[in-house]
Design an enzyme around this catalytic site. Sequence first.
Site, PDB file in Angstrom:
ATOM      1  N   ASN A   1      -7.457   2.802  -3.868  1.00  0.00           N
ATOM      2  CA  ASN A   1      -7.578   1.343  -3.761  1.00  0.00           C
ATOM      3  C   ASN A   1      -7.698   1.000  -2.280  1.00  0.00           C
ATOM      4  OD1 ASN A   1      -7.342  -1.412  -3.790  1.00  0.00           O
ATOM      5  ND2 ASN A   1      -5.213  -1.456  -4.514  1.00  0.00           N
TER       6      ASN A   1
ATOM      7  N   LYS B   1      -8.259  -1.783  -0.891  1.00  0.00           N
ATOM      8  CA  LYS B   1      -7.761  -3.129  -0.543  1.00  0.00           C
ATOM      9  C   LYS B   1      -8.768  -3.841   0.366  1.00  0.00           C
ATOM     10  CE  LYS B   1      -3.129  -1.518  -1.525  1.00  0.00           C
ATOM     11  NZ  LYS B   1      -1.695  -1.553  -1.268  1.00  0.00           N
TER      12      LYS B   1
ATOM     13  N   HIS C   1      -2.308  -6.008  -9.783  1.00  0.00           N
ATOM     14  CA  HIS C   1      -1.697  -5.364  -8.610  1.00  0.00           C
ATOM     15  C   HIS C   1      -0.604  -6.274  -8.057  1.00  0.00           C
ATOM     16  CE1 HIS C   1      -1.132  -3.656  -4.660  1.00  0.00           C
ATOM     17  NE2 HIS C   1      -1.680  -2.555  -5.131  1.00  0.00           N
TER      18      HIS C   1
ATOM     19  N   GLU D   1       0.186  -7.055  -5.175  1.00  0.00           N
ATOM     20  CA  GLU D   1      -0.251  -8.000  -4.123  1.00  0.00           C
ATOM     21  C   GLU D   1      -0.892  -9.225  -4.754  1.00  0.00           C
ATOM     22  OE1 GLU D   1      -2.456  -5.057  -1.926  1.00  0.00           O
ATOM     23  OE2 GLU D   1      -0.570  -4.099  -1.387  1.00  0.00           O
TER      24      GLU D   1
ATOM     25  N   GLU E   1       3.681   1.029 -10.051  1.00  0.00           N
ATOM     26  CA  GLU E   1       3.788   0.925  -8.603  1.00  0.00           C
ATOM     27  C   GLU E   1       5.024   0.118  -8.231  1.00  0.00           C
ATOM     28  OE1 GLU E   1      -0.376   1.441  -6.735  1.00  0.00           O
ATOM     29  OE2 GLU E   1      -0.079  -0.665  -7.143  1.00  0.00           O
TER      30      GLU E   1
ATOM     31  N   GLY F   1       3.003   0.596   0.634  1.00  0.00           N
ATOM     32  CA  GLY F   1       2.711   0.398   2.045  1.00  0.00           C
ATOM     33  C   GLY F   1       3.931   0.481   2.942  1.00  0.00           C
TER      34      GLY F   1
ATOM     35  N   SER G   1       2.922   4.553  -1.529  1.00  0.00           N
ATOM     36  CA  SER G   1       3.083   5.528  -0.441  1.00  0.00           C
ATOM     37  C   SER G   1       2.825   6.969  -0.882  1.00  0.00           C
ATOM     38  CB  SER G   1       4.465   5.378   0.216  1.00  0.00           C
ATOM     39  OG  SER G   1       4.586   4.098   0.812  1.00  0.00           O
TER      40      SER G   1
HETATM   41  O1  LIG Z   1      -2.853   0.285  -5.064  1.00  0.00           O
HETATM   42  C1  LIG Z   1      -2.219   1.023  -4.317  1.00  0.00           C
HETATM   43  C2  LIG Z   1      -0.864   0.747  -3.982  1.00  0.00           C
HETATM   44  O2  LIG Z   1      -0.673  -0.565  -3.609  1.00  0.00           O
HETATM   45  C3  LIG Z   1      -0.227   1.746  -3.060  1.00  0.00           C
HETATM   46  O3  LIG Z   1      -0.516   1.469  -1.724  1.00  0.00           O
HETATM   47  P1  LIG Z   1       0.032   2.494  -0.613  1.00  0.00           P
HETATM   48  O4  LIG Z   1      -0.429   3.856  -1.055  1.00  0.00           O
HETATM   49  O5  LIG Z   1      -0.609   2.059   0.665  1.00  0.00           O
HETATM   50  O6  LIG Z   1       1.510   2.380  -0.611  1.00  0.00           O
END
Ligand SMILES: O=C[C@H](O)COP(=O)(O)O
Length: 253
Positions: A10, A12, A97, A99, A169, A175, A214
């Site tokens: 992803n 983002k 998600h 976010e 998640e 993150g 993460s």
């Molecule tokens: O969609 C992915 C997740 O939000 C994980 O993000 P991350 O790997 O940067 O923690």
Amino acid sequence: MARIPFVCGNWKMHKTAAEAVALVNELRDGVGEAAGRVQVAVAPPFTALHAVKQAIGGTRIELAAQDVHWEAQGAFTGEISAAMLADAGCTHGIVGHSERRQLFGETDETVRKKVGALLGAGIRPIVCVGETLGEREANRTLEVVERQVRGGLAGLSAEVLAGITVAYEPVWAIGTGKTATSAQAQEVHAAIRKLLRELGGSVADQIRIQYGGSVKPENARELMSQPDVDGALVGGASLKAKDFIAIVKGALR
Ligand SMILES: O=C[C@H](O)COP(=O)(O)O
């Protein structure tokens, strides 16, 4: 039947179209080695979908969208329909998600409507669920995740459920560099699988449940070796070809 692990990057709000193509070109060979044994997708921003679709031609890398609107068309400035995503070559779509839930008002109800829109366009939803730190500390993890799974998947037949991916998640791990332990992940994944069995019977054994939060080359193999962890939804580490390839290889069983 064993579930084929599914790893999705992803991206983002990162990468222009040219940067996205450069990243995919770096991924091609490394990901190709795992072809057939791990399903791999990338979810670039909307503006790079077309360019990435061209760039992944001839590879087994699939295209995913990061979001979708539930209406088919109309006066919804800024939104993208499922048909538009299918037209751009998306085979998967991320919905719910954290976010989107935290920053943009996504609810279980809008997740359910988005799941329906994607399925109507022939796109396979990746439905994200997960608890906040406060919810975990209040011992509400399983209650929250169950509500999100039930809310997002309400009304779907067992046959349709078979094509869905669930991504667990934990919000506190996204993150932040804090990863759930493999035992914490497995506990929640097993609870989700139990719930899916209630909703869809034996198809629950076919549904992939990804872990996200993460995920890095150093922890990917351990997490994905858990019996109910069927891959990963990777954020930050998916922006570096070397790391993403290592994570894909970490899914090989
Ligand atoms: O969609 C992915 C997740 O939000 C994980 O993000 P991350 O790997 O940067 O923690």
